[in-house]
Scaffold this active site. Structure first.
Site, PDB file in Angstrom:
ATOM      1  N   GLU A 176       1.167  -1.079  -0.045  1.00 14.02           N
ATOM      2  CA  GLU A 176      -0.035  -0.136   0.158  1.00 14.02           C
ATOM      3  C   GLU A 176       0.507   1.388  -0.282  1.00 14.02           C
ATOM      4  O   GLU A 176       0.886   1.640   1.197  1.00 14.02           O
ATOM      5  CB  GLU A 176      -0.609   0.125   1.310  1.00 14.02           C
ATOM      6  CG  GLU A 176      -1.994   0.943   1.631  1.00 14.02           C
ATOM      7  CD  GLU A 176      -2.399   1.879   2.245  1.00 14.02           C
ATOM      8  OE1 GLU A 176      -3.716   1.919   2.386  1.00 14.02           O
ATOM      9  OE2 GLU A 176      -2.750   0.665   3.340  1.00 14.02           O
ATOM     10  N   LYS A 213      -2.503  -1.993  -3.487  1.00 13.04           N
ATOM     11  CA  LYS A 213      -3.728  -1.525  -2.626  1.00 13.04           C
ATOM     12  C   LYS A 213      -3.248   0.364  -2.695  1.00 13.04           C
ATOM     13  O   LYS A 213      -2.268   0.925  -2.080  1.00 13.04           O
ATOM     14  CB  LYS A 213      -3.912  -0.924  -1.054  1.00 13.04           C
ATOM     15  CG  LYS A 213      -5.402  -0.132  -0.693  1.00 13.04           C
ATOM     16  CD  LYS A 213      -5.215  -1.206   0.508  1.00 13.04           C
ATOM     17  CE  LYS A 213      -6.707   0.229   1.488  1.00 13.04           C
ATOM     18  NZ  LYS A 213      -7.164  -0.028   3.092  1.00 13.04           N
TER      19      LYS A 213
END
EC number: 4.1.2.13
Length: 295
Positions: A176, A213
């Protein structure tokens, strides 16, 4: 690795719920839920309250595998129980939802336009505990504030070095590298970030699968190349401070990108709502986010 869970994540229809607010973000999450800071006097009390909130979300009727593929948990949530089962087991056994664990220790101070993850010397121990608790994968967040090529490269280096440690432990990492939605050069950051990620993906072997992400992109369908990469199981989008309406609209404009929302999922939930009110509101949110995730 659980092959049935792998199939759900790779080919299922739905989204990933982010229920992983950490110690730093938990007070804000509780405040959004209607619980003020003066309602608790210790970190232990705070985490009991947030687990009660998360349990209410997880046990609501619409929080099931018809709409939700996976859920990201905080460490204390993994170690806590729902109806006598550890949370990860409850999610999978009772609801068919794949459990993930947030494994980073928060953000370092900004340097070169980015916030790297803080050092995590006990990660191997945490990954061992995650395996014991039947967790499928992990999530780790760092943040890009400015389009600084050197900073972004350092950030991606750190993410993938940690991802390889997670893969070696038999878990699937969600990488992420969030791009701050308020950044004045957000699109340029996204362009640099995408190329750095592609450079790393091309070094992985065919058994090393990761998830990504990412912030909802400035340019629609900008991450198609990442979504289609053979080493990427799934690309999910964070809401990143957008309202639920804004996040859903942006998600609808990006084909094959699915949600992994936190604040945008729990928006308008309140501790004082009746069970009917609460379940109606979370049900509406889940169905809207699901609808935008299957386009």
């Amino acid at each position: 690795m659980n092959k049935e869970q792998l199939e759900v994540i790779k080919n299922g229809q739905g989204f990933i719920a982010a229920l992983d607010q950490s110690g730093g973000s938990t007070p804000k999450a509780l405040e959004q839920y209607g619980i003020s800071k003066d309602s608790y006097s210790s970190e232990e009390e705070m985490f009991k309250l947030v687990h009660k909130m998360r349990t209410r979300i997880i046990t609501s009727p619409t929080f099931n595998s018809k709409y939700i593929l996976g859920a990201i948990l905080f460490e204390q949530t993994m170690d806590s129980k729902i109806d006598g089962l550890f949370t990860g087991d409850y999610l999978w056994i009772k609801e068919g939802i794949v459990p993930f664990l947030k494994i980073d220790k928060g953000l370092a101070d900004e340097v070169d336009g980015v916030q790297l993850m803080k050092p995590n010397p006990t990660l191997d121990n945490l990954l061992e505990r995650a395996n014991e608790k039947n967790i499928f994968g992990t999530k780790m967040r760092s943040v890009i504030k400015a389009a600084n090529p050197e900073g972004i490269k350092k950030l991606v280096d750190q993410q993938f070095e940690t991802a390889k440690q997670i893969l070696d432990a038999g878990l699937v990492p969600i990488i992420e590298p969030e791009v701050d939605i308020h950044s004045t050069d957000k699109q340029t950051s996204e362009e640099i970030l995408k190329q750095e990620i592609l450079n790393y993906l091309d070094t992985l072997d065919d058994k090393q699968n990761v998830m990504l992400k990412l912030s909802l992109p400035t340019k629609d369908n900008f991450y198609t190349e990442l979504i289609d990469h053979p080493n990427v199981l799934r690309v999910v989008a964070l809401s990143g401070g957008y309202s639920q309406d804004e996040a859903i609209k942006k998600l609808e404009d990006n084909n094959n990108l699915i949600a992994s929302f936190s604040r945008a999922l729990s928006e308008d939930l309140n501790v004082n709502q009746t069970e009917k009110e609460f379940n109606t509101k979370i049900g509406e949110s889940i169905k809207r986010i699901y609808g935008a995730s299957i386009l």
